[in-house]
Design a protein around this motif. Structure first.
Motif, PDB file in Angstrom:
ATOM      1  N   MET A   1     -34.278   1.311 -32.768  1.00  0.00           N
ATOM      2  CA  MET A   1     -34.297   1.122 -31.335  1.00  0.00           C
ATOM      3  C   MET A   1     -35.495   0.233 -30.986  1.00  0.00           C
ATOM      4  SD  MET A   1     -34.956   3.943 -28.357  1.00  0.00           S
ATOM      5  CE  MET A   1     -33.313   4.487 -28.036  1.00  0.00           C
ATOM      6  N   THR A   2     -35.270  -0.767 -30.161  1.00  0.00           N
ATOM      7  CA  THR A   2     -36.321  -1.665 -29.711  1.00  0.00           C
ATOM      8  C   THR A   2     -36.955  -1.103 -28.449  1.00  0.00           C
ATOM      9  OG1 THR A   2     -35.084  -3.536 -30.573  1.00  0.00           O
ATOM     10  CG2 THR A   2     -36.833  -4.020 -29.004  1.00  0.00           C
ATOM     11  N   GLN A   3     -38.265  -1.068 -28.457  1.00  0.00           N
ATOM     12  CA  GLN A   3     -38.985  -0.520 -27.321  1.00  0.00           C
ATOM     13  C   GLN A   3     -39.478  -1.663 -26.431  1.00  0.00           C
ATOM     14  OE1 GLN A   3     -42.304   1.917 -28.466  1.00  0.00           O
ATOM     15  NE2 GLN A   3     -41.727   3.482 -27.007  1.00  0.00           N
ATOM     16  N   ALA A   4     -39.242  -1.541 -25.137  1.00  0.00           N
ATOM     17  CA  ALA A   4     -39.700  -2.555 -24.190  1.00  0.00           C
ATOM     18  C   ALA A   4     -41.212  -2.483 -24.066  1.00  0.00           C
ATOM     19  CB  ALA A   4     -39.059  -2.330 -22.826  1.00  0.00           C
ATOM     20  N   VAL A   5     -41.834  -3.624 -23.871  1.00  0.00           N
ATOM     21  CA  VAL A   5     -43.280  -3.676 -23.701  1.00  0.00           C
ATOM     22  C   VAL A   5     -43.576  -3.973 -22.237  1.00  0.00           C
ATOM     23  CG1 VAL A   5     -45.390  -4.890 -24.352  1.00  0.00           C
ATOM     24  CG2 VAL A   5     -43.622  -4.448 -26.064  1.00  0.00           C
ATOM     25  N   VAL A   6     -44.342  -3.109 -21.623  1.00  0.00           N
ATOM     26  CA  VAL A   6     -44.737  -3.277 -20.226  1.00  0.00           C
ATOM     27  C   VAL A   6     -46.129  -3.891 -20.221  1.00  0.00           C
ATOM     28  CG1 VAL A   6     -45.267  -2.075 -18.089  1.00  0.00           C
ATOM     29  CG2 VAL A   6     -43.354  -1.307 -19.500  1.00  0.00           C
ATOM     30  N   SER A   7     -46.284  -4.983 -19.493  1.00  0.00           N
ATOM     31  CA  SER A   7     -47.591  -5.644 -19.435  1.00  0.00           C
ATOM     32  C   SER A   7     -48.551  -4.861 -18.548  1.00  0.00           C
ATOM     33  CB  SER A   7     -47.443  -7.071 -18.903  1.00  0.00           C
ATOM     34  OG  SER A   7     -47.165  -7.043 -17.510  1.00  0.00           O
ATOM     35  N   ARG A   8     -49.825  -5.105 -18.754  1.00  0.00           N
ATOM     36  CA  ARG A   8     -50.873  -4.491 -17.932  1.00  0.00           C
ATOM     37  C   ARG A   8     -50.650  -4.828 -16.469  1.00  0.00           C
ATOM     38  NH1 ARG A   8     -56.500  -6.210 -16.480  1.00  0.00           N
ATOM     39  NH2 ARG A   8     -57.672  -4.288 -16.199  1.00  0.00           N
ATOM     40  N   ALA A   9     -50.378  -6.104 -16.166  1.00  0.00           N
ATOM     41  CA  ALA A   9     -50.173  -6.536 -14.777  1.00  0.00           C
ATOM     42  C   ALA A   9     -48.951  -5.857 -14.159  1.00  0.00           C
ATOM     43  CB  ALA A   9     -50.025  -8.054 -14.717  1.00  0.00           C
ATOM     44  N   GLU A  10     -47.873  -5.769 -14.925  1.00  0.00           N
ATOM     45  CA  GLU A  10     -46.653  -5.120 -14.435  1.00  0.00           C
ATOM     46  C   GLU A  10     -46.917  -3.644 -14.121  1.00  0.00           C
ATOM     47  OE1 GLU A  10     -41.987  -4.783 -15.844  1.00  0.00           O
ATOM     48  OE2 GLU A  10     -43.533  -5.068 -17.364  1.00  0.00           O
ATOM     49  N   PHE A  11     -47.641  -2.975 -15.024  1.00  0.00           N
ATOM     50  CA  PHE A  11     -47.963  -1.562 -14.808  1.00  0.00           C
ATOM     51  C   PHE A  11     -48.848  -1.388 -13.582  1.00  0.00           C
ATOM     52  CE2 PHE A  11     -50.618   2.226 -15.598  1.00  0.00           C
ATOM     53  CZ  PHE A  11     -49.611   3.180 -15.616  1.00  0.00           C
ATOM     54  N   ARG A  12     -49.885  -2.221 -13.450  1.00  0.00           N
ATOM     55  CA  ARG A  12     -50.789  -2.122 -12.301  1.00  0.00           C
ATOM     56  C   ARG A  12     -50.049  -2.377 -10.992  1.00  0.00           C
ATOM     57  NH1 ARG A  12     -56.502  -2.409 -13.303  1.00  0.00           N
ATOM     58  NH2 ARG A  12     -56.718  -3.455 -11.305  1.00  0.00           N
ATOM     59  N   ASP A  13     -49.155  -3.349 -10.971  1.00  0.00           N
ATOM     60  CA  ASP A  13     -48.375  -3.624  -9.760  1.00  0.00           C
ATOM     61  C   ASP A  13     -47.481  -2.445  -9.397  1.00  0.00           C
ATOM     62  OD1 ASP A  13     -49.535  -6.129  -9.501  1.00  0.00           O
ATOM     63  OD2 ASP A  13     -47.802  -7.214 -10.330  1.00  0.00           O
ATOM     64  N   ALA A  14     -46.875  -1.840 -10.404  1.00  0.00           N
ATOM     65  CA  ALA A  14     -46.027  -0.671 -10.150  1.00  0.00           C
ATOM     66  C   ALA A  14     -46.853   0.510  -9.644  1.00  0.00           C
ATOM     67  CB  ALA A  14     -45.258  -0.294 -11.418  1.00  0.00           C
ATOM     68  N   MET A  15     -48.021   0.735 -10.248  1.00  0.00           N
ATOM     69  CA  MET A  15     -48.875   1.847  -9.818  1.00  0.00           C
ATOM     70  C   MET A  15     -49.418   1.638  -8.408  1.00  0.00           C
ATOM     71  SD  MET A  15     -48.659   4.244 -11.971  1.00  0.00           S
ATOM     72  CE  MET A  15     -49.883   5.298 -11.188  1.00  0.00           C
ATOM     73  N   ALA A  16     -49.551   0.389  -7.990  1.00  0.00           N
ATOM     74  CA  ALA A  16     -49.997   0.111  -6.618  1.00  0.00           C
ATOM     75  C   ALA A  16     -48.994   0.647  -5.599  1.00  0.00           C
ATOM     76  CB  ALA A  16     -50.208  -1.389  -6.418  1.00  0.00           C
ATOM     77  N   ARG A  17     -47.767   0.843  -6.014  1.00  0.00           N
ATOM     78  CA  ARG A  17     -46.722   1.356  -5.129  1.00  0.00           C
ATOM     79  C   ARG A  17     -46.692   2.885  -5.081  1.00  0.00           C
ATOM     80  NH1 ARG A  17     -45.299  -1.352  -1.434  1.00  0.00           N
ATOM     81  NH2 ARG A  17     -43.277  -0.381  -1.385  1.00  0.00           N
ATOM     82  N   VAL A  18     -47.597   3.522  -5.805  1.00  0.00           N
ATOM     83  CA  VAL A  18     -47.702   4.984  -5.800  1.00  0.00           C
ATOM     84  C   VAL A  18     -48.824   5.379  -4.847  1.00  0.00           C
ATOM     85  CG1 VAL A  18     -48.192   7.036  -7.194  1.00  0.00           C
ATOM     86  CG2 VAL A  18     -46.871   5.136  -8.182  1.00  0.00           C
ATOM     87  N   CYS A  19     -48.491   6.153  -3.841  1.00  0.00           N
ATOM     88  CA  CYS A  19     -49.480   6.601  -2.865  1.00  0.00           C
ATOM     89  C   CYS A  19     -50.342   7.710  -3.469  1.00  0.00           C
ATOM     90  CB  CYS A  19     -48.748   7.123  -1.631  1.00  0.00           C
ATOM     91  SG  CYS A  19     -49.823   7.461  -0.252  1.00  0.00           S
ATOM     92  N   ALA A  20     -51.660   7.609  -3.282  1.00  0.00           N
ATOM     93  CA  ALA A  20     -52.568   8.584  -3.884  1.00  0.00           C
ATOM     94  C   ALA A  20     -53.706   8.909  -2.924  1.00  0.00           C
ATOM     95  CB  ALA A  20     -53.148   8.026  -5.183  1.00  0.00           C
ATOM     96  N   PRO A  21     -54.203  10.154  -2.951  1.00  0.00           N
ATOM     97  CA  PRO A  21     -55.372  10.493  -2.129  1.00  0.00           C
ATOM     98  C   PRO A  21     -56.613   9.786  -2.656  1.00  0.00           C
ATOM     99  CG  PRO A  21     -54.846  12.299  -3.615  1.00  0.00           C
ATOM    100  CD  PRO A  21     -53.754  11.276  -3.772  1.00  0.00           C
ATOM    101  N   VAL A  22     -57.521   9.464  -1.746  1.00  0.00           N
ATOM    102  CA  VAL A  22     -58.778   8.823  -2.122  1.00  0.00           C
ATOM    103  C   VAL A  22     -59.846   9.907  -2.212  1.00  0.00           C
ATOM    104  CG1 VAL A  22     -60.485   7.071  -1.519  1.00  0.00           C
ATOM    105  CG2 VAL A  22     -58.061   6.702  -0.968  1.00  0.00           C
ATOM    106  N   ASN A  23     -60.585   9.894  -3.308  1.00  0.00           N
ATOM    107  CA  ASN A  23     -61.589  10.919  -3.583  1.00  0.00           C
ATOM    108  C   ASN A  23     -62.901  10.267  -3.975  1.00  0.00           C
ATOM    109  OD1 ASN A  23     -59.440  13.190  -3.893  1.00  0.00           O
ATOM    110  ND2 ASN A  23     -58.799  11.607  -5.327  1.00  0.00           N
ATOM    111  N   VAL A  24     -63.999  10.889  -3.574  1.00  0.00           N
ATOM    112  CA  VAL A  24     -65.302  10.521  -4.112  1.00  0.00           C
ATOM    113  C   VAL A  24     -65.670  11.632  -5.089  1.00  0.00           C
ATOM    114  CG1 VAL A  24     -67.766  10.320  -3.611  1.00  0.00           C
ATOM    115  CG2 VAL A  24     -66.110   9.078  -2.227  1.00  0.00           C
ATOM    116  N   ILE A  25     -65.901  11.232  -6.333  1.00  0.00           N
ATOM    117  CA  ILE A  25     -66.247  12.174  -7.385  1.00  0.00           C
ATOM    118  C   ILE A  25     -67.760  12.094  -7.573  1.00  0.00           C
ATOM    119  CG2 ILE A  25     -65.728  12.938  -9.732  1.00  0.00           C
ATOM    120  CD1 ILE A  25     -63.217  12.521  -7.861  1.00  0.00           C
ATOM    121  N   THR A  26     -68.445  13.225  -7.439  1.00  0.00           N
ATOM    122  CA  THR A  26     -69.901  13.245  -7.536  1.00  0.00           C
ATOM    123  C   THR A  26     -70.338  14.120  -8.700  1.00  0.00           C
ATOM    124  OG1 THR A  26     -70.030  15.109  -5.975  1.00  0.00           O
ATOM    125  CG2 THR A  26     -70.220  12.879  -5.056  1.00  0.00           C
ATOM    126  N   THR A  27     -71.560  13.885  -9.141  1.00  0.00           N
ATOM    127  CA  THR A  27     -72.184  14.740 -10.147  1.00  0.00           C
ATOM    128  C   THR A  27     -73.672  14.786  -9.861  1.00  0.00           C
ATOM    129  OG1 THR A  27     -72.381  15.266 -12.512  1.00  0.00           O
ATOM    130  CG2 THR A  27     -72.612  12.942 -11.892  1.00  0.00           C
TER     131      THR A  27
END
Length: 170
Positions: A1-27
């Motif tokens: 079976m041949t596996q498709a390769v997803v580029s970094r840019a393609e993945f980042r563009d797709a993830m930009a379409r996922v809504c996420a809460p914004v957090n400040v992480i402190t230590t």
């Protein structure tokens, strides 16, 4: 079976379409005080209460978080847009980042954003390098929460916020 390769840019563009809460992480601990903005945060399990946060391993603060072995996830409101930018790197001086908001000292030594929608104070249980990021698993030891406030979200490479259900009906 041949596996498709997803580029970094393609993945980042797709993830930009996922809504996420914004957090400040402190230590805060023996290695010093630090913080960064993150959208990569989610719950892992409720027994014990555990969540995960992802932090770029190239960050100058990586060692600080790993050495302190604790962090606090502060979920932001729409009023925190500038603060999110500061902790994302628009303000390089850590003291200036912290001076831009009011903080509450927690029993662990961490600091929580006083007006965060919710703050999860965590002890670092595990950190694992996966690709370019450290996945930090934290066991929640304290929670501070409020019932109001409009969540700050990140969607399509922009900050957005949504009103709480009470604001929609009121």
């Amino acid at each position: 079976m041949t596996q498709a390769v997803v580029s970094r840019a393609e993945f980042r563009d797709a993830m930009a379409r996922v809504c996420a809460p914004v957090n400040v992480i402190t230590t805060n601990g023996p290695a010093g005080r630090g913080g960064f903005t993150a959208t990569a945060m989610c719950s892992v399990t409720d027994e014990p209460p555990t969540l995960l946060v992802c932090m770029n391993s190239n960050s100058a603060q990586t060692g600080l978080f790993l050495e302190n072995r604790r962090f606090c996830v502060n979920v932001l409101t729409g009023d925190h847009r500038d603060l999110a930018g500061y902790f994302a790197g628009k303000q390089s001086d850590m003291a200036a980042r912290y001076a831009a908001a009011d903080w509450v000292d927690l029993a662990s030594g961490n600091q929580a954003l006083s007006d965060a929608i919710v703050s999860f104070d965590c002890g670092l249980r595990e950190a694992r390098l996966v690709g370019s990021h450290n996945v930090m698993i934290g066991e929640v030891v304290e929670i501070r929460a409020r019932r109001d406030g409009q969540a700050l979200l990140y969607f399509d490479r922009n900050f957005v916020h949504v009103p709480t259900p009470a604001a929609l009906t009121g």
